[in-house]
Design an enzyme around this catalytic site. Structure first.
Site, PDB file in Angstrom:
ATOM      1  N   VAL A  77       0.998  -1.173  -0.004  1.00  0.00           N
ATOM      2  CA  VAL A  77      -0.176  -0.031   0.604  1.00  0.00           C
ATOM      3  C   VAL A  77       1.220   0.967  -0.233  1.00  0.00           C
ATOM      4  O   VAL A  77       1.613   1.218   0.715  1.00  0.00           O
ATOM      5  CB  VAL A  77      -0.983   0.191   1.363  1.00  0.00           C
ATOM      6  CG1 VAL A  77      -1.413   1.250   1.497  1.00  0.00           C
ATOM      7  CG2 VAL A  77      -1.665  -1.195   0.861  1.00  0.00           C
ATOM      8  N   CYS A  78       0.598   2.707  -0.703  1.00  0.00           N
ATOM      9  CA  CYS A  78       1.795   3.758  -1.122  1.00  0.00           C
ATOM     10  C   CYS A  78       1.253   3.598   0.389  1.00  0.00           C
ATOM     11  O   CYS A  78       0.115   5.021   0.524  1.00  0.00           O
ATOM     12  CB  CYS A  78       1.079   4.109  -1.942  1.00  0.00           C
ATOM     13  SG  CYS A  78       1.928   5.405  -2.350  1.00  0.00           S
ATOM     14  N   VAL A  79       2.481   4.765   0.588  1.00  0.00           N
ATOM     15  CA  VAL A  79       2.382   5.359   2.107  1.00  0.00           C
ATOM     16  C   VAL A  79       1.900   6.529   2.480  1.00  0.00           C
ATOM     17  O   VAL A  79       0.911   7.318   2.605  1.00  0.00           O
ATOM     18  CB  VAL A  79       3.792   5.261   2.902  1.00  0.00           C
ATOM     19  CG1 VAL A  79       4.960   5.423   2.107  1.00  0.00           C
ATOM     20  CG2 VAL A  79       3.446   5.685   4.483  1.00  0.00           C
TER      21      VAL A  79
END
Lengths: 119, 130, 101, 101, 130, 119
Positions: A77-79
């Protein structure tokens, strides 16, 4: 062959995440490897473990978690996208991890094919 | 990001193409796409950025977002050069359909016809759209 | 009379076209968000609005025009620019609002 | 050669049109999700595909066709139906995939 | 929902129109729109449901969603009558553009030209689209 | 005049929620009343208090909460849409409440004008 998958939309609003899941599953069942599934934009909402779909509907969050467990698929998941949308470690479903956008580029580099599912 | 450098290794260079087809502000795709472009540049990949359809509007000069309360990200396009992202392409047909010329755009770009774009796209190894 | 709001680019989607197909003479059409591109003159789709100019009243949300760098572009004659307060007035003065989302 | 995926209805958006404008002869175009409506014959937009049939190879994702109740509708001649396993094969056999999202 | 009845009161009856313009399954709008229609009916409002553009595809017969793992909600349209939602309209132009006829649809509907639809829309007090 | 507002999209992905907020604010500043803002579909994500936008960007969740406090605006999140999307009381921002879809219909009945903001 190694596939990299990018998911740009959350569950429910668009079919993108359903299509990505079914593609990943079909690839794995054919003996391919999924190098990584990267969740960007609203795609980060796929990792929200608080999600409770109706009893007679599919549960994408659980389906992704189960896929990760069965085939050891790396779900990232992209931070940055997750911070904005309030997806934090507290509510992260099993099998997902939060990391940087560099992981998407790395997927593009390492995978033989990179494919996008979005709106 | 350091551990990513170790894992991924910048020694592999692939042709990455980013295709921008959405207008700015109405949706977030333009803004978050820019972040992906910058990261690919940091990984020293061969980055190509295409603007076609409503994506050409992303480059329109004189964006003033104060009254809609959103962040004006158009200055970021001018910063791309500093990250060695210099291969910017605009589709001629899209530009013309919108009554725009290169003088309306915030950065210098190469204008390609759809015919020319075909050949460029076909050579790419990773294509990211949104 | 209805107020129609259109928030999609006329180049990307069929929303404005569909809206105009069922908008009565005398109705108002307010272009907001990516819908404002339809108000620009000298584009491939400018005729969509020009053909109904005179029997439908067209408005455009100024803040969305400015955000997109169109503040100094030439707008189709007869399109009226409003701000958010003007948007509220339009909703008030029409009998109901239909959003072509 | 590229594989292009199109997931938007050709009635609603310009995705398929744009895709076909830059798709090289020999490329593959796979219609998925709401993109499958483009594969139906006898519609106002059937010509989009018919005009490129023969130099571009068209595929449609069967599960998405069935979901939309189009399983018994007549499809444009020459469009090949694949399942998810076939989708995977198509991605594998083309050099790269471009999604017209 | 009982407290809502007390607050809102079903004694006011307004003309509600639901405009369905999206294809089913590609997005969730069709499904969640149906929930809104049923609730308005429960509040005894004067409910009108319009299908135009890709919205007419929501009513297509023979939807089989098993292979895409999604819930087939098309049977719900047949249940609408039981909730006294009987004013279903389909735009003639949209139907024809898609090569469909009323025989292709899961429920009986009234077919209106865009010209006829204009008059009907103009009379509505609340219009909900998605 | 009393306005009812329906928001169909979350913050970030689409401008809908920004437009709805600016419309609501303009109406209140002109002395109108907002009968209710109803959040449906992905619109329920506007109520996620874990959301942390970038420092130089607007924060819609906080803006809605502030509007609710200053003008006593009723912000209602659809319970069915919220369950599916994992928006629960634990992560609900101040000023929002979760309730049934009937609240939207009631808004349509009670408000003089009902307006939708969506994709």
């Amino acid at each position: 062959m190694k596939f990299g998958i990018l998911v740009n939309e959350g569950p429910f609003q668009h079919q993108a995440s359903d299509s990505a899941y079914l593609f990943a599953k079909a690839a794995l069942e054919k003996g391919h490897e999924i190098y990584r599934v990267f969740f960007y934009y609203d795609g980060v909402n796929n990792a929200n473990k608080l999600s409770e779909p109706q009893a007679d509907d599919r549960d994408l969050v659980k389906l992704w978690s189960a896929l990760a467990e069965e085939y050891k698929v790396d779900l990232v998941v992209c931070v940055a996208a997750a911070l904005r949308r309030g997806i934090k470690d507290d509510i992260l479903a099993p099998g997902f991890r939060i990391s940087g956008l560099g992981q998407l580029i790395e997927s593009g580099i390492q995978a033989d094919r990179q494919i996008t599912f979005g709106d | 990001m350091e551990e990513e450098w170790d894992e991924g290794g910048p020694e592999v260079v692939k042709r990455f193409m980013y295709v921008n087809r959405k207008a700015p502000y109405g949706t977030v795709y333009a803004l978050e796409m820019l972040e992906k472009v910058l990261i690919a540049a940091a990984f020293e990949q061969d980055v190509h950025v295409v603007f076609m359809d409503d994506g050409v509007y992303q480059l329109k000069k004189e964006q003033e977002t104060k009254a809609i309360n959103m962040k004006n990200f158009s200055p970021t396009f001018r910063a791309l050069e500093g990250y060695d992202v210099e291969k910017l392409y605009v589709e001629k047909e899209s530009l013309e359909a919108r009554g725009l010329t290169v003088d309306d755009l915030v950065v210098p770009v190469e204008v390609l016809s759809s015919e020319e774009l075909k050949g460029l796209m076909d050579k790419q190894e990773v294509i990211l759209t949104a | 009379m209805l107020l129609h709001t259109v928030n999609k680019s006329p180049f990307e989607r069929n929303s404005l076209e569909s809206c105009l197909r069922v908008a009565e003479d005398g109705a108002g059409v307010l272009l907001i968000e990516d819908g404002v591109y339809a108000a620009m003159d000298n584009t491939q789709v400018s005729d969509l609005i020009k053909k109904r100019m005179g029997n439908v009243k067209f408005y455009v949300l100024g803040p969305d025009v400015d955000a997109r760098g169109l503040g100094n572009q030439s707008m189709i004659d007869g399109v009226e620019s409003v701000d958010y307060a003007g948007f509220v007035d339009l909703v008030e003065k029409h009998s109901a609002t239909q959003a072509w989302v």
